[in-house]
Design an enzyme around this catalytic site. Structure first.
Site, PDB file in Angstrom:
ATOM      1  N   TYR A  16      31.160 -35.305  43.300  1.00  0.00           N
ATOM      2  CA  TYR A  16      31.272 -34.615  42.009  1.00  0.00           C
ATOM      3  C   TYR A  16      31.289 -35.603  40.836  1.00  0.00           C
ATOM      4  O   TYR A  16      31.050 -35.228  39.694  1.00  0.00           O
ATOM      5  CB  TYR A  16      32.530 -33.736  41.953  1.00  0.00           C
ATOM      6  CG  TYR A  16      32.509 -32.535  42.883  1.00  0.00           C
ATOM      7  CD1 TYR A  16      31.395 -32.242  43.660  1.00  0.00           C
ATOM      8  CD2 TYR A  16      33.599 -31.699  42.997  1.00  0.00           C
ATOM      9  CE1 TYR A  16      31.373 -31.162  44.515  1.00  0.00           C
ATOM     10  CE2 TYR A  16      33.593 -30.607  43.850  1.00  0.00           C
ATOM     11  CZ  TYR A  16      32.472 -30.348  44.611  1.00  0.00           C
ATOM     12  OH  TYR A  16      32.459 -29.265  45.461  1.00  0.00           O
ATOM     13  N   ASP A  28      39.362 -23.292  49.750  1.00  0.00           N
ATOM     14  CA  ASP A  28      39.124 -21.874  49.470  1.00  0.00           C
ATOM     15  C   ASP A  28      39.056 -21.065  50.763  1.00  0.00           C
ATOM     16  O   ASP A  28      39.564 -19.949  50.839  1.00  0.00           O
ATOM     17  CB  ASP A  28      37.817 -21.683  48.683  1.00  0.00           C
ATOM     18  CG  ASP A  28      38.057 -21.720  47.171  1.00  0.00           C
ATOM     19  OD1 ASP A  28      39.162 -22.139  46.770  1.00  0.00           O
ATOM     20  OD2 ASP A  28      37.155 -21.336  46.417  1.00  0.00           O
TER      21      ASP A  28
END
Ligand code: NAD
Length: 362
Positions: A147, A257
């Site tokens: 990222y 998640d």
């Protein structure tokens, strides 16, 4: 003679939507815990997100960041709302979140996934799997990896359009998250799973080597390694095998998640972000839920459980943290639930009462 109570300073950033409602309940619970365990908390409130944009034109005013830096820990609600949805990216409430994490040097994100027995029916997994107990803590590296590596749009030699992102981890980055992971496993059940893709990625082979090196300092911790694809499978077929999972930024984003959803409700999920010092940022995983804001319907348990993490990881007050978690479990066992988690025979209560019920059980 009586000893002075130990005093801690918490910066409180309620934010937008249901943020102020859920944070208020967590503060009540912290105060009761302090009374019971003999410490005192001073709170300083500051703005973040939409409310900060309204007052100052920026989602994270400098005063807010300075206040956080000078505190022992930060408790946050949530940010965002319809009124700010059309602002450019760097002016939106959510920009404040990225800025506060980097401003405080927070490189590790902690996301627990716990299935409380009264809510076992809310999990998408079958009971034969969940009944063995799910209590997982995922540690995700937050400031490195793909990222944050170099990224670019290019045109290849044959004239075709292409794009690339670079996955890079420095030794120091892997060492510090690994060390934190071993320390955290030591505070729990003493088992650590490092997740990578070492069969394909050089970064992962490097990651694994360093985790093994660091493990020499922690002979009491049981370490194993899983490839990320296998980890994703294991989470749904044998979640009971996991205690602490440590992984890089992108794998952690996805797995945390996945693990969160095993518990079945966003209103139950706390999180913590930590850095080199004990200063941490504690917040629920959910957003500002503008659809139910101001109606006393929000589930404050994610924020209350975040406050428990605050006591555990920033203040090292394990018994006090555990007391909050036990009180939450007792409320659920007594069948008192907010509407987002309510099972068939539950008594549905509001946000404020949920806070009071937890306080009453500490
Ligand atoms: P959300 O998490 O706010 O809400 C998703 C759904 O879950 C909604 O139906 C909401 O009512 C429900 N919900 C969430 N928290 C709940 C709680 N505590 N109790 C009961 N129900 C709850 O996500 P969203 O709707 O995608 O986003 C709303 C706003 O929040 C957006 O502006 C978004 O950018 C922002 N957001 C902020 C954060 C954060 O502050 N960390 C995280 C995610 C989204």
């Amino acid at each position: 003679m009586f000893a002075m109570k130990k005093t801690y300073n918490i910066a409180v950033l309620p934010g937008d939507g249901i943020g102020p409602e859920v944070v208020k309940q967590a503060v009540k619970v912290l105060n009761k815990t302090g009374e019971k365990f003999g410490f005192y908390i001073e709170y300083s409130y500051a703005d973040i997100g939409g409310i900060a944009i309204e007052k100052t034109g920026t989602p994270l005013p400098d005063e807010t960041l300075e206040l956080c830096k000078s505190s022992d820990a930060v408790l946050m609600g949530a940010v965002g709302g319809y009124e700010w949805d059309n602002l450019p990216g760097d002016k939106r409430p959510e920009a404040g979140l990225l800025k506060i994490r980097s401003g405080l040097g927070l490189f590790a994100n902690y996301r627990p996934a716990v299935i409380y027995s009264p809510l076992i029916g809310a999990s998408p997994l079958q009971e034969r799997i969940t009944k063995k107990g799910v209590d997982i803590l995922i540690l995700r590296e937050l400031t490195g990896g793909i990222y944050f590596g170099e990224k670019k749009r290019i045109t290849t030699k044959t004239g075709e359009q292409a794009a690339y992102d670079t996955m890079i981890y420095r030794r120091s980055e892997v060492e510090r998250i690994a060390r934190l992971a071993f320390e955290t496993a030591r505070m729990r059940r003493g088992k650590l799973t490092s997740v990578d893709k070492a069969n394909v990625l050089e970064v992962s082979r490097f990651w694994r080597e360093i985790v093994i090196e660091v493990s020499k300092e922690y002979p009491d911790i049981e370490l194993n390694h899983l490839y990320v694809d296998n980890a994703a499978m294991q989470l749904v077929i044998h979640p009971e095998q996991f205690d602490v999972i440590v992984t890089g930024n992108m794998f952690g984003d996805i797995l945390s998640d996945e693990a969160a959803m095993l518990t079945g409700s966003i209103g139950m999920l706390p999180s913590a972000s930590l850095g080199e010092s004990s200063l941490g940022l504690y917040e629920p995983v959910h957003g500002s839920a503008p659809d139910i804001a101001g109606r006393d319907m929000a589930n404050p348990l994610a924020t209350i459980l975040s406050a428990a993490m605050l006591l555990r990881y920033s203040f090292k007050l394990e018994p006090a943290a555990k007391a909050i978690e036990d009180a939450v479990e007792k409320v659920l066992e007594d069948n008192l639930m907010t509407c987002d988690i309510a099972t068939e025979n539950a008594k549905v209560i509001g946000c404020e009462q949920m806070g009071d019920e937890v306080v009453a059980r500490i």
